[in-house]
Design an enzyme around this catalytic site. Structure first.
Site, PDB file in Angstrom:
ATOM      1  CB  ALA A  32      48.698  37.827  35.335  1.00 44.29           C
ATOM      2  CG  LEU A  33      48.966  43.328  38.560  1.00 45.24           C
ATOM      3  CD1 LEU A  33      49.736  44.433  39.402  1.00 45.24           C
ATOM      4  CD2 LEU A  33      47.723  42.797  39.538  1.00 45.24           C
ATOM      5  CG  HIS A  34      44.173  42.852  33.606  1.00 40.29           C
ATOM      6  ND1 HIS A  34      43.202  43.772  34.090  1.00 40.29           N
ATOM      7  CD2 HIS A  34      43.993  41.628  34.027  1.00 40.29           C
ATOM      8  CE1 HIS A  34      42.343  42.760  34.813  1.00 40.29           C
ATOM      9  NE2 HIS A  34      42.853  41.649  34.785  1.00 40.29           N
ATOM     10  N   GLY A  36      42.570  46.554  34.147  1.00 39.43           N
ATOM     11  CA  GLY A  36      41.287  46.488  35.251  1.00 39.43           C
ATOM     12  C   GLY A  36      41.832  46.498  36.484  1.00 39.43           C
ATOM     13  CG  HIS A  37      44.415  43.461  38.293  1.00 40.19           C
ATOM     14  ND1 HIS A  37      44.884  42.900  37.170  1.00 40.19           N
ATOM     15  CD2 HIS A  37      43.989  42.717  39.122  1.00 40.19           C
ATOM     16  CE1 HIS A  37      44.699  41.627  37.426  1.00 40.19           C
ATOM     17  NE2 HIS A  37      43.883  41.363  38.489  1.00 40.19           N
ATOM     18  CD  GLN A  61      40.908  32.470  44.771  1.00 40.24           C
ATOM     19  OE1 GLN A  61      41.380  32.969  45.622  1.00 40.24           O
ATOM     20  NE2 GLN A  61      40.507  33.091  43.634  1.00 40.24           N
ATOM     21  CD  GLU A 149      29.988  47.069  39.422  1.00 40.63           C
ATOM     22  OE1 GLU A 149      29.731  47.143  38.139  1.00 40.63           O
ATOM     23  OE2 GLU A 149      29.140  47.660  40.516  1.00 40.63           O
ATOM     24  CG  ASP A 151      36.102  38.163  39.471  1.00 37.58           C
ATOM     25  OD1 ASP A 151      36.226  37.447  39.136  1.00 37.58           O
ATOM     26  OD2 ASP A 151      37.027  39.110  38.984  1.00 37.58           O
ATOM     27  CB  SER A 186      40.265  38.212  32.685  1.00 31.72           C
ATOM     28  OG  SER A 186      40.831  36.902  33.199  1.00 31.72           O
TER      29      SER A 186
END
Ligand code: AMP
Length: 280
Positions: A32-34, A36-37, A61, A149, A151, A186
């Site tokens: 679910a890339l955005h 940020g990735h 997880q 950062e 996470d 996110s």
């Protein structure tokens, strides 16, 4: 761009004579890339000769079945984005391919980093993260691996795992990529309505006020102020707000000018759980 779904095919490709002396940069993701990735991938491409991105929603997880089931999955769009960015290799295994039948979640000792914040609210979360990242490192043998950062606790935990297990990889932390309104990007934002996405910008606004407040308010005052912002809020529920030492994640009791601190927050917007943090 080469896309692999099996460990064997991935390893054969990365070990081929034309690639084996090259520096591999690795970006692990759950898809679910955005942007940020993609910012991690851009950083990765700057300093390595091959970029590898993994897309794997790691079931071990997640402590809530519902959260795992609702996690957004957008593989064909992800592949399109990665191809446009010039990614070299994508690894997107099934759960059965990733974990053999008799494999179990590894138990790590992260020197207490795992007991607070995300670790306290998501049982077993960091053992699940450590297990999948260690397996991926062993398969891919990256020279460098890139973590956001966003996470921050996860970043420290991965650094700790690498140090304790003496894994031959350099961990690179990348800054948080935000929407124009300040909301940290996110994959979970996909689950917010358009209006909730706008309202969720409050989280970052609060963090920026906290950063100002640390110069002339006590930690107790700051804490009370943050709780007040969420008290009786119709949309948001504050799970935790903590100001902690950036290296040890120990909760701060005073602000010592010689120490770097961060403020960490987790908020539920309806059933969607968002986290963010800011350097103070
Ligand atoms: P995820 O797919 O959520 O597991 O994230 C994969 C990697 O991307 C992790 O290292 C995250 O910290 C990082 N990441 C996610 N969102 C952002 C963001 N907004 N800015 C920077 N890094 C991010």
């Amino acid at each position: 761009m080469k896309v692999f779904t099996t460990k064997e095919a991935l390893k054969t490709h990365l070990n081929s004579p034309s690639l084996c002396a090259k520096q591999i940069g690795f970006v692990p993701t759950m898809g679910a890339l955005h942007e940020g990735h993609l910012s991690l991938l851009r950083e990765c491409k700057k300093n390595n000769s091959i970029s590898v991105v993994s897309i794997f929603v790691n079931p071990i997880q997640f402590d809530k079945k519902d959260d795992l089931e609702k996690y957004p999955r957008t593989l064909s769009n992800d592949l399109r984005l990665l191809e446009n960015e010039g990614c070299d290799v994508v690894f997107t295994p099934s759960v059965d391919e990733m974990y053999s039948k008799n494999s179990s979640t590894l138990q790590f000792d992260f020197d207490g980093l795992e007991d607070i914040m995300e670790g306290a609210f998501r049982s077993g979360h960091f053992n699940g993260v450590g297990t999948v990242v260690k397996l991926l490192f062993e398969m891919i043998n990256p020279t460098r691996a890139y973590f956001g950062e966003k996470d921050f606790q996860q970043l420290l935990i991965i650094r700790k795992m690498v140090e304790k297990h003496q894994l031959p990889v350099q961990i690179i932390g990348c800054s948080i990529f935000r929407e124009d309104n300040g909301l940290a990007m996110s994959s979970r934002n996909e689950r917010l309505s358009k209006s909730a996405k706008q309202e969720a910008a409050l989280i970052y606004r609060i963090l920026t006020v906290v950063r100002e407040m640390t110069t002339n308010h006590s930690l107790e005052d700051i804490h009370q102020w943050v709780c007040l912002q969420f008290k009786d809020h119709p949309l948001f529920f504050l799970e935790y707000f903590i100001i902690a030492n950036e290296r040890t994640l120990q909760t701060a009791t005073i602000i010592d000018p010689k120490i770097y601190y961060r403020a960490f927050i987790a908020v539920k917007v309806g059933s969607v759980r968002l986290i963010d943090n800011i350097a103070l």
